[in-house]
Design a protein around this motif. Sequence first.
Motif, short mmCIF file in Angstrom:
data_model
loop_
_atom_site.label_atom_id
_atom_site.label_comp_id
_atom_site.label_asym_id
_atom_site.label_seq_id
_atom_site.Cartn_x
_atom_site.Cartn_y
_atom_site.Cartn_z
N GLY A 173 0.79 -1.22 0.00
CA GLY A 173 0.00 0.00 0.00
C GLY A 173 0.82 1.27 0.00
O GLY A 173 0.26 2.37 -0.03
N GLY A 174 2.14 1.14 0.03
CA GLY A 174 3.00 2.32 0.07
C GLY A 174 3.16 2.95 -1.32
O GLY A 174 3.66 2.29 -2.25
N ALA A 176 5.13 5.47 -2.36
CA ALA A 176 6.50 5.77 -2.78
C ALA A 176 7.26 4.50 -3.15
O ALA A 176 7.89 4.44 -4.22
N THR A 177 7.21 3.49 -2.30
CA THR A 177 7.97 2.26 -2.61
C THR A 177 7.36 1.54 -3.82
O THR A 177 8.08 0.92 -4.60
N SER A 178 6.04 1.63 -3.97
CA SER A 178 5.41 1.01 -5.15
C SER A 178 5.89 1.70 -6.42
O SER A 178 6.20 1.02 -7.43
N TRP A 179 5.96 3.03 -6.42
CA TRP A 179 6.43 3.74 -7.60
C TRP A 179 7.87 3.34 -7.92
O TRP A 179 8.20 3.07 -9.09
N LEU A 180 8.71 3.31 -6.92
CA LEU A 180 10.12 2.99 -7.15
C LEU A 180 10.28 1.57 -7.69
O LEU A 180 11.07 1.32 -8.60
#
Length: 350
Positions: A173-174, A176-180
């Motif tokens: 659900g994060g 930022a980490t999902s985008w990265l």
Amino acid sequence: MTYQLTIEPLGETLAVEKGQTMLDACLRAGVWLPHACGHGLCGTCKITVLEGEIAHNEASSFALMDFERNEGKALACTATLEADTVIEAEIDDDIDARHIPIRDFRGVIEDRRMLTDDILGLWLRLPDEGIDFQAGQYIALFVPGIEAPRSFSIASPPSQPNLIELHIRLVPGGQATSWLHHHAQPGMELRFTGPYGRFYIRKSAGLPKLFLAGGSGLSSPQSMIIDLIEQDDPLPITLVHGARAPKDLYNMGLFQELAVHHPNFRYIPAVSGDISGWSGEIGLVHEVIQRLYDGRFEGHQAYLCGPPPMIDACIMTLMRGRLFEHHIFNEKFVTPADAEQARSPLFKRI
């Protein structure tokens, strides 16, 4: 417009831009103030305004109560100046700490590689002199489309200022980490500021060092251990890295090779969940060190990095084994969601 901020008991004066927080101005000038969440929620950066005028802005009424405001208290991470101001802050000066000013950087992704199923390795190439930092410190990375930066420890050693390594765990659900994980590709430019943090090696104590890591918490210990080895530190160094399954233990080859070539370094990977085909240590990190050291840790320094439950369990085990606050160090990243738990209940520093 700029104002003058004087920090006591240092007696140091620096310029602060209108709208700039006191904490940001101090860190960019190389003046360290205690802080944790950076969002006005935990109260770690509380200071006293002796003279001048400030705006509290988004300081939480729980972290900074009304009676404290009336007594001249403020949170350095949210307060901005409205006039030249003098403050008093608790500044714990450490002979092993370097006061490195915070700077803005632009790095280009040179490489990306999945280290485990949910941990991404990113390598950012920096121009010119690169970034100066102490092993164990972290950066605040700006992720496209997300307003607040995210904190990631630097896994590479200070000897490589132009190519920094980050270990990024995919948080369910994060944003930022999902985008990265899904969009960061070689050639992309990412902005960040740094270095931050007071997680660094206390070399002056001259004690053997015990590094305890869980999951992607391996990043800071990796930087610190390589830094110690590069400086030919002769004291014993032990790394215990815990994961749920063998496939979640990454960079094993790196640490096994270091252990072969440097007799003072001991590497102990441990698995606490799926042990199929695993012949090494079994159990949670705190259980492993309890066995390895027979529950006695005097005469060591411990550096902890990982999820809060792991850190708290390790602190309890270390303290029961006669290792106390002044020899236990860790870095917990604090977000708005968990800022009110920024410090372990076990003792003040952690």
